[in-house]
Enzyme design. Structure first.
Site, PDB file in Angstrom:
ATOM      1  N   CYS A  79      49.364  35.988  36.652  1.00  0.00           N
ATOM      2  CA  CYS A  79      49.526  37.082  37.628  1.00  0.00           C
ATOM      3  C   CYS A  79      50.990  37.218  38.033  1.00  0.00           C
ATOM      4  CB  CYS A  79      48.659  36.829  38.855  1.00  0.00           C
ATOM      5  SG  CYS A  79      48.871  38.049  40.170  1.00  0.00           S
TER       6      CYS A  79
ATOM      7  N   GLU B 153      26.634  55.383  39.282  1.00  0.00           N
ATOM      8  CA  GLU B 153      27.997  55.843  39.498  1.00  0.00           C
ATOM      9  C   GLU B 153      28.049  56.953  40.542  1.00  0.00           C
ATOM     10  OE1 GLU B 153      30.774  54.560  38.618  1.00  0.00           O
ATOM     11  OE2 GLU B 153      29.903  53.006  37.355  1.00  0.00           O
TER      12      GLU B 153
END
Length: 288
Positions: free
Chosen positions: A206, A34
């Protein structure tokens, strides 16, 4: 099917095989990834991460390393202050947490260099916790699939977290996979330019697709230039220090950039940031 179920099934079947996603990866490995992945492409991070984890498999190993070695190992990933913050965080984990990366978001945020996003990512991807993780890719997926907008616009931290939290399943394990799946979807399918809607696993639900994929007309984040910026100059100066077998004379740094005023400003900033040091004899080097 619901959007979270579609994302979960797709991710389990199609996610990229990245080393920090493999079952044997520790929360420390996730934490290192990260730090490295912030504003840096996966292809550049993967070989550096692999070498880093072989060399420093636990926080205490990194904490014991000289800062100069850490900066050399960071190489050209960019934003080298991240390397020093990771080094500081590793020392605190070794000292205060028994060499184990904390799983609690608040404890993670208390570590050097870890903000809200990184803390949540470590909790979700390192420990499999139900924790909304929001980056640019996730915000774009939610803006399109849930709200029917072409892009997310400026960040709205509280609202963005609430949007993602509403999509996560109740159980930790599934929620962590959906968090990773939303991010992956935005990175490889629902991209900012040229989204591959025909291959999208959530196209049937969507809202942006149903609305005819309207163009986004709101405010956009300005694109950051690199050529000629202080970032580039700092990188050139650090390259000289990293590649040298020992301390270098000022002339070696002067040769790295022709604009003296900008070069001096950037060298001063490296000294202030702890990324370089000047010895009593006037030579320059990476920090000890």
């Amino acid at each position: 099917m619901s959007l979270p179920t579609l994302v979960l099934d797709w991710y389990r079947a199609s996610a990229r095989d990245l080393p920090w996603r493999r079952p044997e990866t520790t929360p420390w490995g996730v934490m290192v990834s990260e730090f490295m992945l912030q504003q840096t492409p996966v292809a550049r991070v993967e070989p550096v991460w692999t070498a880093w984890m072989e060399r420093w498999p636990v926080p205490s190993a990194l904490a014991a390393a000289p800062r100069a070695d850490v900066l050399r190992a960071w190489g050209k990933l960019g934003y080298p202050r991240r390397a020093l913050r990771l080094h500081e965080a590793a020392a605190e984990i070794a000292r205060e947490h028994g060499d184990v990366v904390p799983s609690d978001v608040n404890a993670l945020e208390a570590l050097p260099g870890i903000g809200s996003y990184t803390a949540r990512a470590i909790a979700a991807f390192g420990y499999g916790r139900r924790c909304p993780v929001v980056d640019t890719n996730v915000r774009r997926v939610v803006a399109r699939a849930v709200h029917g907008r072409g892009d997310a616009g400026p960040a709205r931290t509280t609202a963005d977290l609430a949007d993602v939290d509403a999509l996560l399943p109740a159980d930790d394990a599934s929620a962590a996979v959906v968090s990773a799946g939303l991010m992956e979807l935005g990175a490889v399918v629902c991209t900012a330019r040229g989204p591959r809607c025909g291959a999208c696993p959530v196209r049937t639900v969507c809202a942006w697709q149903a609305a005819g994929r309207p163009e986004y007309s709101g405010p956009r984040k300005p694109v950051q230039a690199f050529a000629g910026t202080d970032r580039q100059v700092r990188g050139r100066l650090l390259d000289v220090l990293r590649d040298a077998p020992g301390p270098v004379e000022r002339a070696a740094l002067d040769a790295a950039w022709s604009d003296a005023a900008q070069r001096d400003r950037c060298l001063d900033s490296l000294l202030v940031d702890g990324l370089a040091e000047q010895h009593d004899d006037g030579h320059f080097a990476l920090p000890a």
